[in-house]
Every structure is written in structure tokens, then in C-alpha cells.
Design a protein around this motif. Structure first.
Motif, PDB file in Angstrom:
ATOM      1  N   LEU A 143       5.123   9.520  -5.826  1.00 29.41           N
ATOM      2  CA  LEU A 143       4.176   8.762  -4.999  1.00 29.41           C
ATOM      3  C   LEU A 143       3.032   9.649  -4.526  1.00 29.41           C
ATOM      4  N   ASP A 165       0.834  -1.202   0.000  1.00 28.26           N
ATOM      5  CA  ASP A 165       0.000   0.000   0.000  1.00 28.26           C
ATOM      6  C   ASP A 165       0.872   1.257   0.000  1.00 28.26           C
ATOM      7  N   PRO A 166       0.259   2.458  -0.165  1.00 23.51           N
ATOM      8  CA  PRO A 166       1.066   3.688  -0.196  1.00 23.51           C
ATOM      9  C   PRO A 166       1.940   3.891   1.037  1.00 23.51           C
ATOM     10  N   ARG A 171       3.979  10.030   4.975  1.00 24.50           N
ATOM     11  CA  ARG A 171       3.387   8.736   5.327  1.00 24.50           C
ATOM     12  C   ARG A 171       2.314   8.912   6.394  1.00 24.50           C
ATOM     13  N   GLN A 182       0.619   9.947  -7.427  1.00 24.36           N
ATOM     14  CA  GLN A 182      -0.188   8.741  -7.581  1.00 24.36           C
ATOM     15  C   GLN A 182      -1.239   8.623  -6.496  1.00 24.36           C
ATOM     16  N   THR A 183      -0.850   8.903  -5.257  1.00 25.57           N
ATOM     17  CA  THR A 183      -1.727   8.649  -4.112  1.00 25.57           C
ATOM     18  C   THR A 183      -2.797   9.727  -3.957  1.00 25.57           C
ATOM     19  N   GLN A 184      -2.411  10.991  -4.063  1.00 25.64           N
ATOM     20  CA  GLN A 184      -3.363  12.069  -3.812  1.00 25.64           C
ATOM     21  C   GLN A 184      -4.127  12.492  -5.051  1.00 25.64           C
ATOM     22  N   PHE A 242      -0.812  10.929   4.978  1.00 19.90           N
ATOM     23  CA  PHE A 242      -1.697  10.140   4.115  1.00 19.90           C
ATOM     24  C   PHE A 242      -2.429   9.067   4.910  1.00 19.90           C
TER      25      PHE A 242
END
Length: 443
Positions: free
Chosen positions: A253, A60-61, A394, A256-258, A397
Motif C-alpha cells: 500500500l 481511499d488509502p 495512516r 501504491q500510495t507514495q 499519509f
């Protein structure tokens, strides 16, 4: 380890510098840049590898942020021993060894980079890539010894900037692979770097030199540790270089995640900021040579705070164009600040020597002695700022699903750095030397 040794080195002697020193120093600088460049690429390798790690990897992220944090941490810690290795083994000899060592994490990543590999294995291999971060410390310590004080801003800025470009270059290689073959071929990125590592080691062996006068000085190291200016500059370097390396690891990252970018979309944007920040680092050194490092550093932190405010607003509004604009500005400003802060280090110790009544030659020698010892520690602490940034992302998020909370903490820290710079190096001028004392721009 055998190698070519230069027995006498007097860069502050203008005749020596003009007739011999400058030519030799520049040759060592260019090949130092090459080796450090490859080191940065390997250190930040996992900022690219995580873009290849789709759902089939089962990470996972938060797990991906931990991977890049591991590489950041190891890269920061090894900077201290790498700093002292130059005097122990010689700058040329250590550059050869440190370049060859990069084969270990590169081949390890080549071996394990596939779905089904355990997460613990990925963490261990990410930790190995951290040795690439040590190349910066040994390279900067080595080049610091080659150049006179009046040229250090330019030389250290160019050396570091050329090394920093290793970050966007490895990201561009990743973009090329993802764009042409898709996200299922990470080993091609690794395969590109194996011959480049061999090339860097070979060039160091053929074209670089060791300086016999450079010695490890335990007394200088202890004196630098006790000097409050070492820790003040380390704090400022957290704000500049720590931001640069932390953002370089995390940017793709975060996209991609946000913002839901695909690996290709993220890779197509990730390299721009680190590239601009790397290219402008020598400019920061040049500006510091001319106008004074403290002035440039102060202006940089003010601008970084403003850019962070833009990023916070864009993050809250989910506006990708504004977010990219603010984030790119942050990268550019970290590059300027990297150059100006590193210029300040030798000047501060030189100024303190002048204030104690030492003559110009003795003050220059004292400044080189203490700044060389301090640079490794400052570089290591500064790189830990990258770890803090990745861990802040980390946590942010995990808690809120966005990076906004992390950016608020970065804004507060830039305010602290601005205040420190003004209070210590501008509000009261000591120990910064004047133009008349040095014959050129203030620190």
C-alpha cells in the motif's frame, strides 16, 4: 476433544531426547509450521486484497490502512487466549480446531470481495482474518514445550520462520493472479487457500500429539505478568516482530500510495522483504544459541536504525531504488531480531531460577513454566506493534502525503529498544546465565 496424548515428556533428559523425544518433537514441529504458515497467510490476507481494490471500490488509502490495521489488532488480541488453549485442549487438538477456523474468514472474504460491498462489511471481514494471527501464539507455546532449552532457539526460530513465510506466499499468490488475470479476480486467491486449510487440519489430526504434562498455570501467568522482564521483552518484540508484521501489511500500500505503483508493480515487489525476513528468522535463533540472544538483538536494533535512516532519506527524495534497498534490509533485520528475541525469553527465566539456587533440572522446569506463560503475552504485545505501524502510516499519509514522518517515529523507537537491550541484558549480566551455567551459549 479426543486425541493422542503423551503422558510423560522430559526433553532435558539427554537419554530420553536421543531415544524418543527428538523424533517426536521434530514431527510435531513440521506440522505445526504448516498450520501456522496458513494462519499467517490468512491473517495478512488484506495486505493482498487491498491491491485488488481499485477506484470502483470507493475506498481511499486511509480507509485501506484502517482495514489492514483492523486485521492486525484482532490478530494481536487473540494471541492471549490462543496461548492458554494449548494446555486446556492439547497442542494437536487445538491445532486442528484453529486450522479449521480459518475457513470462516476465508469463505467470508470470498463472499464479499466485490465492488459495491459496504465499507463496514469489509472491516468486519478483515477483523475475522485476525484469528489467523492467534495460530502463532498457540504454535509457539506448543513447540516451546517439546524442545529442550539448548534447542529452543533453533526450534522456535524455525517454527516462527516457517509460519512467517505465509506472508510472502499469499502475496506471491496475489502477484500470480494479478499478473495473469488482472486485478479483478481476488476470489481466485481465496479459492487457493480453502483446500490448503483443510490439508493443514488433516495433517495435524494425523501426525501431531498432545502433551499431558503441559498445564495452564494461573500462578505462572500472574508471575510472568508481574515480572518486569516480560514487559521489557514485549517492548523488544514490538521492535522486531511488530515491525515485521506491520511492514508486511503496509508495504504494498505504501508503494501504491507514495510511489504511484500499479497493483501489478506493487505486488511484484511486496513479497521480497517478508520472504527474506521469514527465511532468516531461524538464522537469528541459531546465532542466539551460539553467541547470545542479547548480543544479536542489540546489533539488530543498531542495524535497523541505520536502515531506517536510509529509508527516510529515500522517502524524502522519492528515490524508489534506495527506498526498496533500505526497506528490504529492514525486513531481513526484523527476521534476525525475531529469532534472537524469542530465544532470550526461556533463557531469562531459566537464569533467574538458577540465580535463586535451584538445581539444573528444577531451573529448567521453572524456565519452561514461566516462559510458556510469558510467550503469549509477549507475542500479543509484539503484534500490537504492527497495529501501531499501520496507524502511523495512516496518520502520516493523511497529514503529509508520504510515510516519512512515520519512519522518523520508527527510528526513535529502535533507539529505545537498543538502549533497553544494552542497559538490561548487556551492561549488567544478571539475569542472563553464563555459558558455564547452561553448558552452551548465553542468552
Amino acid at each position: 476433544m479426543a486425541g493422542r496424548w503423551i503422558e510423560t515428556w522430559e526433553p532435558e533428559d539427554e537419554t530420553f531426547w536421543r531415544e524418543k523425544g527428538e523424533r517426536v518433537a521434530r514431527r510435531n514441529l513440521w506440522f505445526s509450521v504448516l498450520s501456522e504458515h496458513i494462519g499467517f497467510s490468512i491473517w495478512t490476507l488484506w495486505s493482498v486484497m487491498v491491491l485488488f481494490m481499485g477506484p470502483e471500490y470507493g475506498i481511499d488509502p486511509a480507509g485501506k490502512f484502517f482495514l489492514i490495521s483492523t486485521a492486525t489488532l484482532v490478530g494481536a488480541l487473540v494471541r492471549v487466549p490462543y496461548t492458554f488453549a494449548v494446555a486446556r485442549f492439547g497442542g494437536r487438538n487445538w491445532t486442528i480446531f484453529s486450522a479449521v477456523s480459518l475457513l470462516v474468514p476465508t469463505l467470508a472474504a470470498f463472499w464479499v470481495m466485490e465492488p459495491g460491498t459496504s465499507y463496514a462489511t469489509f472491516v468486519a471481514v478483515a477483523a475475522l482474518t485476525g484469528i489467523g494471527g492467534g495460530n502463532f501464539a498457540s504454535s509457539m507455546t506448543n513447540i516451546n514445550a517439546f524442545f529442550p532449552l539448548r534447542k529452543k532457539g533453533w526450534a522456535l526460530g524455525l517454527n516462527a520462520g516457517g509460519g512467517n513465510i505465509g506472508v510472502p506466499v499469499v502475496q506471491l499468490v496475489g502477484l500470480l493472479v494479478i499478473g495473469t488475470l488482472g486485478a479483478s479476480h481476488p476470489r481466485i486467491v481465496l479459492g487457493v487457500y480453502i483446500p490448503l486449510i483443510v490439508l493443514a487440519a488433516a495433517c495435524a489430526a494425523l501426525y501431531m500429539d498432545n502433551l499431558r504434562p503441559v498445564k495452564n498455570d494461573t500462578g505462572a501467568a500472574l508471575e510472568a505478568v508481574r515480572d518486569p522482564h516480560t514487559w521489557i521483552m514485549a517492548t523488544l518484540y514490538i521492535g522486531t516482530f511488530g515491525s515485521f508484521i506491520g511492514y508486511s501489511f503496509a508495504f504494498g500500500l505504501v508503494l501504491q500510495t507514495q510511489f504511484g505503483r500499479t497493483p501489478l508493480q506493487a505486488a511484484s515487489l511486496t513479497f521480497v522483504g517478508p520472504l527474506l525476513g521469514s527465511l532468516i528468522r531461524p538464522v537469528g535463533g541459531r546465532l542466539a544459541d551460539r553467541y547470545g540472544g542479547a548480543r544479536i538483538t542489540l546489533a539488530t536494533f543498531a542495524a535497523m536504525a541505520a536502515a531506517t535512516g536510509v529509508v527516510i532519506q529515500a522517502s524524502g527524495n522519492a528515490s524508489l531504488p534506495v527506498f526498496l534497498t533500505g526497506f528490504t534490509a529492514l525486513f531481513v533485520l526484523t527476521g534476525l531480531g525475531n529469532g534472537s528475541t524469542y530465544k532470550m525469553i526461556p533463557g531469562i527465566f531459566h537464569a533467574k531460577a538458577l540465580a535463586r539456587g535451584l538445581d539444573a533440572e528444577a531451573a529448567a522446569a521453572h524456565g519452561r513454566r514461566l516462559s510458556g506463560a510469558a510467550m503469549g503475552l509477549i507475542g500479543a504485545v509484539g503484534a500490537l506493534g504492527g497495529l501501531a505501524i499501520n496507524l502511523a502510516f495512516r496518520q502520516s499519509f493523511q497529514a503529509t502525503g508520504t510515510g516519512t514522518a512515520a519512519f522518523w517515529s520508527f527510528l526513535a523507537f529502535y533507539g529505545v529498544c537498543f538502549t533497553l537491550t544494552w542497559a538490561v541484558y548487556l551492561r549488567r549480566p544478571a539475569p542472563v546465565p553464563t555459558r558455564a551455567q547452561l553448558g552452551y551459549a548465553e542468552v
